[in-house]
Design an enzyme around this catalytic site. Structure first.
Site, PDB file in Angstrom:
ATOM      1  N   GLU B 210      -1.040  -0.566   5.298  1.00 33.03           N
ATOM      2  CA  GLU B 210      -1.080   0.318   4.125  1.00 33.03           C
ATOM      3  C   GLU B 210      -2.019   1.453   4.490  1.00 33.03           C
ATOM      4  OE1 GLU B 210       0.250  -0.230   0.791  1.00 33.03           O
ATOM      5  OE2 GLU B 210       1.583  -1.724   1.682  1.00 33.03           O
ATOM      6  N   CYS B 244      -5.964   6.252  -2.145  1.00 31.75           N
ATOM      7  CA  CYS B 244      -4.941   6.576  -1.142  1.00 31.75           C
ATOM      8  C   CYS B 244      -3.708   7.233  -1.730  1.00 31.75           C
ATOM      9  CB  CYS B 244      -4.538   5.315  -0.380  1.00 31.75           C
ATOM     10  SG  CYS B 244      -4.074   3.962  -1.462  1.00 31.75           S
TER      11      CYS B 244
END
Lengths: 485, 468
Positions: B210, B244
């Protein structure tokens, strides 16, 4: 090399591989290629592996045709967006998964089923809307050549290309950037492929191998068992990633097994196996010598005849094999079947678990509980109970390995999924901003509580819940508007 | 001296012994995780406040509640997820049993980041435990307060024969990565993602990465600038921009920019007051290194809003930059801070072209009253996830998978996707030992008659496969 890959990438960026109609057209063209040029394709496979036309057709071509038809039938449905379940916060929005192509896909084929293992992934990659570079195995030279010749005659010449070459060319190719790499081959090269992919954060599917064990319980019909094992073991002269690599059974069964396999071999291939058109040859001298060396010091129950000139190795069975010997240290990939005696199923399970996870696991028994136990207490890419190979044939199954036998899977829709990005999409409206005030600072405890309510609250009854949700949503929006506006 | 050898061996032995297989065991682990969250809620809030100056609102919603939600979801669905999944069969396999068995991989390594140190550690953990794996957790050493709680408190709530927390910095993590795991789940930067995947390649360990990138946010001329400003600002400045999936930069026309700037100023004032530094609702930068990095970015383009910073407090004001050049640092790296550059484009086409010239981001945002514009951007770009007319709301829906594509990542998780990520999907075909007559067609010796039969049988199939 770089220029070739750039050309394909530019073709992808033009966007023409994306429309459904284009993908279907290309798949139809591929189908025509396989049908119209069947003779050429079969001739290539046959000369690479000394395979009969029947075998080449039934082992490779038929699966390819089936896969294309399956894709053509289902693709229109697969490309559509799939709505997902929503929560209180997203009740009035559109939420779905949209499959999208990844970009430029690299498929590295293997030499044992050289046509199938290059084209089956290609079918899914085209279906998913990608551009594709195929690198067939150089060991199956004729198939590599025919693929390079035929593909550009039927498919878009800039989107789907074949690059041929050996280790050097493949290494160069792997330095380039791809959006997915599917590799079929051995563990050693698998690591090299993944390491190269890591430099570009490219996802990989690695279809590797290992020693697929085959446990034979004493409670079974040995006649049938041995027929099925003989078929799966000696097809393609043992050069099948999911062939039963070795047998585990109680010592008392060995002789019977040997006898029945011997009889079946005679039935399948005749008295003189060398003359049977249905029996293949080893791909090249290096592998021929490798397999030969596995026989050293072994008790050959039957078989063992070889002919270097034609790379012929007879269907062979070894008994009382010592697990520490060479034949039990590497994937055999040849027509040599060791039998390793074990005391019982417990020992068999331990034996299997002490080793790397195999690509396939086979267990033969009338006792369903035993089969269940075997599955529960081991791991492998896939399993077929009371037969061999067959789980490969059902394309509703994902086909792939685990641990050192591989990662990722494909076949059927799984190929489409492997080569797609399933993109989550949430489409909201610019209206109803009042409801959002709940989340904006300055914050307070009651906002926290409301926030949690909307995030976490669930309702048991679907319909009642929906009504209640709507009601609560409206109430909340009104409350919020009144309190915080 | 290898500090991890013993721990890893212990966990592997537990896994080999089969302790983690039963649903009861896994459910007990998940319940333990739930209790950890409930018992330590205040402690966790305090730690998050210490590490990132997170407000109670942010801590509760984006860390504790999300984690709790995943635990609950997994507990509710565990047995359903664990069930063998039966698949459609072909003509040849009609009488057989064909199913996919979900199996744990074995020993799983989860490497977590510092920005949502609780959420991004526990949510993957839920999936790994639910799937029956043994887990080694490596929390981020940068979010020190949370790291301490995870190391000291969390193990008390889980069965320690199949769970361990290991601590350390880049060097220790590198050492850890030399060992063999059966799955590695990493959240962090693309640069370290490559290191993790390279290490994983040596053992053929599958990975989920990720990662991140610069998430573009296109604002069409056709929308209400105040509403857009509210939504963009909230998602940009949440956790002081250290998210993010935060909108990283704005793409809009110069005209829209003129309307957005006052709207953004108004929003920021409403959210954080006239002196944002004294607002309890604005976070702080995690450490000096990132603070210095972000302060340098303030020099790019021209500061239109904010721009203040305070080194002692690691405070950076909610900032908007304009007149930024593409080559400047603020447009070259993921910002990960409360700075929002605005790039000008003349319409949707130019915006799409701008986006597609760059790496595929983790998230992509488009604001417009016209659903056609939104859908067009969706169709002509790629990104991990997409949200139209809002920020990262899509990650709160557990029925949507969360993950990147291209440089923003490999794999996905959340909800059932976590369970599937941490499971090996094993194809199982159980054939009947009888019905041998049907198999006759596949055995040599072969003849043209055989081939004809085969072709006919192929035509009569339900789903694609051979009769062999």
């Amino acid at each position: 090399m770089e220029r070739e890959v750039q050309r394909v990438r530019q073709a992808f960026l033009s966007g023409r591989s994306r429309p459904l109609r284009f993908r279907l057209q290309q798949l139809e063209a591929l189908r025509r290629m396989v049908q119209e040029r069947e003779k050429d394709i079969l001739a290539a496979i046959c000369s690479d592996l000394c395979k009969s036309e029947f075998n080449a057709y039934s082992q490779e071509v038929i699966s390819v045709l089936g896969e294309i038809d399956f894709m053509l039938e289902n693709l229109p449905e697969w490309v559509t967006a799939k709505p997902v379940k929503k929560n209180l916060l997203t009740m009035l929005d559109e939420a779905y998964l949209q499959p999208q192509p990844l970009g430029v896909v690299l498929i590295i084929g293997a030499w044992n089923y050289p046509f199938l293992l290059a084209i089956q992934p290609l079918i899914g990659a085209i279906a998913a809307g990608n551009a594709v570079i195929i690198k067939p195995s150089e060991l199956s030279e004729n198939t590599a050549t025919i693929l390079a010749k035929l593909l550009p005659q039927y498919l878009d010449q800039d989107l789907y290309i074949v690059i041929n070459g050996g280790v050097e060319e493949t290494t160069e190719l792997l330095k380039q950037r791809f959006d997915h790499i599917l590799y079929t081959g051995n563990t050693t090269v698998g690591k090299i492929v993944m390491e190269a992919a890591a430099k570009h954060l490219t996802p990989v599917t690695l279809e590797l191998g290992g020693k697929s064990p085959c446990y034979i319980d004493k409670d079974c019909d040995l006649d049938i068992v041995c027929r099925r094992i003989t078929w799966g073991k000696y097809m393609n002269c043992g050069q099948t990633c999911i062939a039963p690599d070795y047998i585990l059974c109680e010592a008392s069964l060995q002789n019977q097994i040997v006898q029945k396999i011997k009889e079946t071999v005679k039935e399948f291939y005749g008295e003189n196996v060398k003359e049977s058109p249905d029996y293949e040859r080893i791909i090249n001298h290096r592998h021929f010598k490798r397999i030969l060396s596995l026989l050293e010091g072994q008790k050959i129950a039957f078989g063992g005849e070889t002919d270097e000139a034609t790379r012929y190795i007879a269907p062979t069975v070894l008994t009382d094999v010592d697990p520490k010997t060479k034949v039990m240290q590497e994937e055999i990939f040849g027509p040599v079947l060791p039998i390793v005696p074990v005391k019982n199923v417990d020992e068999a399970i331990n034996f299997i678990n002490e080793r790397e996870k195999p690509l396939a696991l086979y267990v033969f028994s009338h006792n369903n509980k035993l089969i269940k136990r075997m599955i529960d207490e081991t791991s492998s890419g896939g399993v077929t109970g009371n037969d061999v190979i067959m789980h490969f044939m059902l394309n509703s199954f994902p086909f792939g390995g685990v641990g050192s036998s591989g990662m990722g899977a494909y076949h059927g829709k799984h190929t489409f999924d492997t080569f797609s990005h399933q993109r989550p999409c949430l489409l909201k409206s610019l209206k109803r901003e009042g409801a959002n005030k709940l989340r904006y600072p300055p914050n307070s405890q009651s906002k926290v509580d409301w926030g949690k309510f909307f995030l976490l609250k669930r309702f048991n009854k679907e319909k009642l819940g929906l009504l209640l949700l709507t009601f609560l949503g409206i109430v909340a929006a009104v409350l919020v508007k009144a309190e915080y506006y | 001296m290898d500090p991890f050898e013993d721990t890893l061996r212990r966990l592997r032995e537990t896994f080999q012994a089969g302790h983690t297989r039963s649903a009861e065991f896994r459910a007990a682990q998940l319940r333990g995780l739930g209790r950890f969250l409930q018992d330590n809620k205040q402690l966790l809030h305090d730690a998050l406040a210490q590490d990132l100056h997170k407000s109670a609102f942010e801590s509760e919603l984006s860390e504790v509640a999300i984690s709790q939600g995943e635990v609950n979801l997994a507990l509710r669905n565990l047995r359903a997820w664990m069930k063998d999944e039966h698949v459609p069969k072909s003509l040849a396999t009609q009488l057989d049993s064909a199913f996919i068995r979900k199996e744990p991989f074995g020993l799983v390594l989860i490497i977590a980041p510092w920005n949502y140190p609780l959420n991004l550690t526990l949510v993957p953990l839920v999936g790994a435990l639910a799937a029956g794996n043994c887990v080694v957790l490596k929390p981020s050493e940068i979010s020190k307060s949370i790291e301490k709680i995870l190391a000291e408190e969390l193990p008390r709530y889980l069965d320690q024969s199949c769970f361990a927390v290991v601590l350390g910095g880049p060097q220790e993590t590198g050492q850890l990565l030399e060992h063999r795991f059966d799955y590695i789940f990493f959240t962090g930067s693309p640069r370290v993602g490559k290191i993790v995947m390279t290490a994983a390649a040596k053992h053929l360990t599958p990975v989920t990465l990720e990662l991140g990138g610069k998430n573009p946010c296109y604002v069409d001329d056709n929308c209400d600038p105040q509403i857009v400003a509210n939504r963009v600002a909230w998602f940009r400045y949440f956790n002081a921009g250290q998210t993010c999936v935060a909108p990283d930069y704005l793409l809009c026309s110069p005209e829209m920019q003129e309307r957005l700037l006052p709207a953004l100023q108004s929003t920021i004032t409403r959210f954080y007051g006239d002196d944002p530094q004294s607002s309890p609702n604005l976070g702080r930068i995690i450490n000096q290194k990132h603070f210095q990095r972000l302060r340098a970015l303030l020099g790019c383009g021209r500061v239109a809003i904010g721009g203040q910073s305070d080194e002692h407090d690691r405070y950076i004001a909610p900032t908007v930059l304009v007149d930024v050049q593409e080559a400047e640092p603020v447009m070259q790296e993921e910002i990960f801070g409360p700075i929002l550059p605005i790039m000008n484009v003349r319409g949707v086409d130019e915006a799409i072209e701008f986006i597609n010239r760059r790496e595929k981001p983790l998230a992509l945002y488009a604001f417009s009253n016209s659903s056609q514009v939104v859908k067009r951007i969706l169709a002509q770009t790629s990104s991990g996830g997409f949200c139209g007319n809002d920020g990262f709301m899509h990650i709160t829906l557990a029925s949507l998978p969360f993950g990147g594509v291209g440089a923003s990542g490999i794999g996905r998780y959340h909800g059932k996707f976590s369970f599937d990520t941490f499971s090996h999907h094993r194809a199982c075909l159980l054939r009947s030992p009888g019905m041998e007559k049907l198999n006759a067609i596949r055995y040599p010796p072969h003849s043209p008659r055989h081939l004809r039969k085969l072709v006919v049988a192929m035509e009569a199939r339900d789903c694609s496969c051979t009769l062999l």
